[in-house]
Write a protein that holds these residues in place. Structure first.
Motif, short mmCIF file in Angstrom:
data_model
loop_
_atom_site.label_atom_id
_atom_site.label_comp_id
_atom_site.label_asym_id
_atom_site.label_seq_id
_atom_site.Cartn_x
_atom_site.Cartn_y
_atom_site.Cartn_z
N GLU A 630 0.84 -1.21 0.00
CA GLU A 630 0.00 0.00 0.00
C GLU A 630 0.87 1.25 0.00
O GLU A 630 0.57 2.24 -0.69
CB GLU A 630 -0.93 -0.01 1.22
CG GLU A 630 -2.06 -1.03 1.09
CD GLU A 630 -2.89 -1.12 2.36
OE1 GLU A 630 -2.34 -0.84 3.45
OE2 GLU A 630 -4.07 -1.48 2.27
N ASP A 634 0.97 4.05 -2.95
CA ASP A 634 0.82 5.47 -2.61
C ASP A 634 1.99 6.27 -3.18
O ASP A 634 1.81 7.38 -3.69
CB ASP A 634 0.72 5.62 -1.09
CG ASP A 634 0.39 7.04 -0.68
OD1 ASP A 634 -0.66 7.56 -1.11
OD2 ASP A 634 1.19 7.65 0.06
N SER A 640 -5.36 5.00 -5.02
CA SER A 640 -6.82 5.11 -5.11
C SER A 640 -7.42 4.14 -6.13
O SER A 640 -8.61 3.82 -6.08
CB SER A 640 -7.22 6.54 -5.48
OG SER A 640 -6.64 6.91 -6.74
N GLU A 643 -7.17 -2.22 -5.49
CA GLU A 643 -8.13 -2.91 -4.64
C GLU A 643 -7.59 -4.31 -4.33
O GLU A 643 -7.06 -4.99 -5.21
CB GLU A 643 -9.47 -3.03 -5.36
CG GLU A 643 -10.55 -3.70 -4.53
CD GLU A 643 -11.85 -3.86 -5.30
OE1 GLU A 643 -12.79 -4.45 -4.74
OE2 GLU A 643 -11.91 -3.41 -6.48
N LYS A 737 -17.41 4.79 2.01
CA LYS A 737 -16.80 5.95 1.35
C LYS A 737 -17.73 6.54 0.29
O LYS A 737 -17.81 7.76 0.13
CB LYS A 737 -15.47 5.54 0.71
CG LYS A 737 -14.36 5.29 1.73
CD LYS A 737 -13.08 4.85 1.04
CE LYS A 737 -11.96 4.64 2.05
NZ LYS A 737 -10.72 4.13 1.44
#
Length: 804
Positions: A630, A634, A640, A643, A737
């Protein structure tokens, strides 16, 4: 090649040039000097002593009490443990206050109650390597010849007041594998003359041809063989100066005959061999190829089986030497030898190298034959050796030599134009400048209308084309004198492509996260080829593999990383984190080359963190590795669009594996290796990941967007949702979200409960939601409104209810 500075001075005037300065000049001319060693470095206060008396130490069985004359007013008492010390010997004595190698200082001492004023030294204690000490002095102190004067500097008498230059020669510069070759080189560099030794020896009325006949069957391998006979030889030690020059060059002294052949090897670069004539067994020398299965016992007492590719020297029937490599034990010069048959020959390099390689016998002689010796030094070397045998072994040289000669020697003639020399070197040399350089090298030249024709001496077999001549001009003119110029024309400055830049970013991030980079084989075996593959295709098999374990191109990097973990775990490195960026190979059918795709893979096992002082240990788990990925996503600006979805994969734990999707497309996976795999590799819990590097590096990235630090307070709401056990937290996270709208800024899972108070088939997942607006303070009504939307959404879309 080791070059004695003092010996070199006999051929070239080195006045005004220190060994260090000479080393610098030789290096700048194209031959690297790897070091300069002072043989007497760190030694002082060592003199020649005379042992006047020796008696057993009264209190020690293995010590001797010696009275030694060291040239002082009174003899001194020295306690010595050497087994070979005795009355009447001339020995090396380290006096009180002397310093030996290793900064070992000699002081007055008492040994078992007896005073000792110095130390009687072995050669090893004076800095000689053990392998270079003659056998008779290998286990004790060294004895000088009786004519050496007492009180003189022992280091000077041993000729150790010298410095040795170590030349790192490239294979083409075989000419500098001799002192004469180095002398020609140094004379050219310094612009001085070479002083050569003239061999003159008186011969007897007997003729060598009456004692020996030479026949060469293998003329292509041995076009020139010269034999000389020396009678009435007295075997003994060679003179100290000769022994010193041999040891300085890394050759162990043996006796005067063998030492003289080795001395000529160093001086002329021409290997010689001395046979005991009386042990030869015949009056004939026959040079031929060996017969398959034929045997010879060489000087090292090893029995060696020969094949037809080996060249041998025989007495007409039996091999007595392996040509150019090593002599036979059946004709070895020994203490009772009186007549010596001296061999000087020109052997072609190929059969010598074949025999040397087959038998693991790399000698100073074979090294020179392999690179090529000067055919015009074969006869002079034999004459020089005969002179030394007469002088230092009392030999009587028989008239003439016996030869088998089919050698045709023509010096190479090479031409080059002055225009090309200046064009290649970027210089403005005149023809006179070039002629002077070749004159320093002692090359014969002739000029004709801008072209210089050079007749190259046979000692320089490396010069065959005009580029060789240009190199000689350039290095003796001085590389430092060549003008530095920039290339003419347009040029594009080099830079990393976007892909390369982002790949470098990936490597730096992972190394910063604590992973080590690994580089593993791209080849594997059939059992591992398809394991953990992102895309299953038929493996690509090599047409001619070196082994079955490396016969197939890999489809995944992980099996190789697991092998690395296994290797380290077997050596007690059981906490390790690795990554690799490398290619996998996907088949495109039998008629096309496989497709190469670059993947990123990692493997982590053991403890991720350990703090012994606090008594805290944290083993690696799924979320550690997921967190690393992750952070990477980033860093690359694609977090974003990524998944993680629970999945199952062969070789991975069914409950701790996730497939990774980028913008809805699978790009890799992360998970724990299956317990059976961990048992197979003898590993602790191990977590792995593999990604398509091309997919993540070439993904579209949104422009960087900066957000100001909020000036207004945020409001946090925690909710615990009861859902079916199969429901993934990631699915709930996405629903929250989407429903939270613009005011919901952060969503985090902080608890999971599946205890006995939860109804069967259900679990509780707790989320923390943070609401804020960067432009104003939110009211309770606004937060409640947004929060109600979230609760309704999770209820409708996921069947979640608030935990009471």
């Amino acid at each position: 090649m080791y070059v004695s500075y003092k010996w070199l001075q006999e051929y070239v005037d080195l006045s005004g040039v220190s060994p260090e300065e000479l080393a610098e000049k030789i290096t700048k001319s194209g031959i690297e000097v790897e070091g300069v060693e002072a043989l007497n470095k760190g030694i002082s206060g060592v003199v020649v002593g005379h042992v006047l008396e020796r008696e057993q130490h009264p209190n020690a069985d293995k010590l001797n009490k010696c009275l030694v004359d060291i040239g002082a007013e009174e003899p001194v008492q020295i306690i010595c443990g050497a087994p070979n010390v005795d009355k009447g010997q001339k020995v090396a004595v380290a006096t009180v206050g002397a310093v030996l190698p290793g900064n070992f200082k000699i002081k007055k001492a008492k040994l078992r109650g007896e005073e000792s004023n110095g130390m009687i030294c072995s050669l090893q204690e004076l800095g000689f390597e053990s392998k270079l000490v003659a056998k008779e002095f290998a286990e004790g102190i060294y004895n000088f010849p009786q004519d050496v004067e007492v009180g003189l500097n022992a280091i000077e008498q041993l000729h150790r007041d010298d410095q040795v230059l170590e030349l790192g020669l490239t294979p083409n510069r075989a000419d500098c594998l001799s002192m004469l070759g180095v002398a020609y080189e140094v004379a050219a560099i310094l612009g001085r003359e070479v002083k050569l030794t003239v061999s003159q020896v008186e011969t007897s009325t007997e003729k060598a041809a009456d004692y020996i006949q030479v026949t060469v069957d293998a003329k292509e391998d041995n076009p020139l063989y010269v034999a000389k006979v020396i009678k009435n030889v007295k075997i003994g030690p060679s003179p100290l100066w000769m022994q010193a020059r041999l040891t300085a060059a890394g050759i162990r002294p043996h006796n005067n005959v063998v030492d003289i052949t080795n001395y000529i090897l160093l001086e002329y670069g021409q290997p010689l061999h001395a046979f005991d004539y009386d042990r030869l067994g015949s009056k004939e020398i026959l040079v031929r190829r060996a017969k398959d299965g034929e045997e010879i016992v060489t000087l090292d007492e090893a029995k060696r089986k020969l094949i037809a590719d080996h060249l041998v020297i025989t007495n007409g029937e039996t091999p007595v030497a392996l040509a150019g490599v090593m002599g036979g034990a059946n004709s070895e010069v020994q203490a009772d030898t009186t007549t010596v048959l001296l061999e000087s020959a020109y052997f072609i390099g190929a059969p010598v190298r074949k025999a040397s390689k087959d038998h693991g016998l790399r000698s100073e002689a074979s090294a020179r034959y392999e690179k090529g010796v000067d055919p015009n030094r074969v006869r002079p070397a034999a004459e020089r050796a005969a002179q030394l045998l007469a002088e230092y072994a009392g030999g009587e040289v028989l008239e003439g030599s016996v030869e088998a000669d089919s050698l045709t020697v023509e010096p190479a003639v090479v031409s080059v134009t002055l225009e090309k020399i200046n064009r290649v070197l970027g210089t403005g040399l005149t023809m006179k400048d070039v002629e002077d350089i070749f004159a320093r090298l002692q090359f014969e030249t002739a000029t004709d209308n801008g072209t210089i024709v050079v007749t190259v001496p046979t000692r320089r077999g490396d010069i065959t084309i005009e580029e060789d001549l240009i190199e000689e001009v350039g290095r003796l003119y001085g590389y430092d004198n060549l003008v530095s110029t920039l290339p003419i024309g347009s040029a594009t400055p080099g830079h990393l492509s976007p892909y390369q830049n982002r790949r470098r970013m990936v490597r730096r991030y992972l190394e910063g996260a604590g992973l080590y980079q690994a580089v593993t084989y791209s080849l594997t075996n059939e059992a591992k080829a398809a394991q953990y593959a992102l895309e299953n295709r038929e493996p690509v098999r090599l047409a001619m593999p070196m082994s079955e374990d490396r016969s197939i191109l890999r489809l995944s990097i992980i099996p190789q990383l697991l092998e690395v973990l296994k290797y380290n775990a077997a050596r007690q490195h059981d906490s390790l984190a690795l990554y690799e960026t490398g290619a996998v190979f996907l088949a495109n059918g039998s008629d096309e080359l496989p497709e190469e795709r670059e993947h990123l893979a990692g493997a982590v096992t053991g403890l991720w963190q350990t703090h012994p002082w606090q008594g805290e240990k944290k083993p690696v788990d799924f979320f550690v590795v997921k967190g690393i990925l992750e952070g990477l996503f980033d860093k690359l600006g694609i977090a974003s669009a990524v998944e993680f979805r629970q999945s199952e994969k062969d070789g991975l734990h069914p409950g701790r594996t996730a497939e990774i999707y980028l913008s809805g497309t699978s790009v890799g996976f992360v998970g724990q290796t299956h317990p059976t795999v961990e048992k197979e590799y003898d590993l602790k819990e191990t977590y792995v990941f593999e990604l398509s590097l091309k997919a993540i590096l070439e993904a579209e990235v949104s422009p960087l967007h900066y957000v100001t630090i909020p000036r207004f307070p945020s409001i946090t709401r925690d909710i615990a949702l009861v859902v079916d056990k199969e429901k993934a937290a990631g699915e709930l996270d996405a629903i929250i979200k989407e429903a939270g709208g613009a005011l919901l800024k952060e969503v985090q899972v902080f608890d999971l409960y599946e205890g006995e108070r939860m109804e069967a088939g259900k679990k509780s997942i707790a989320f923390s939601l943070k609401y804020f607006d960067p432009e104003r303070t939110l009211t309770d009504e606004e937060v409640v409104k947004a929060h109600d939307k979230v609760l309704n959404a999770v209820k409708e879309k996921a069947g979640a209810v608030l935990r009471g």
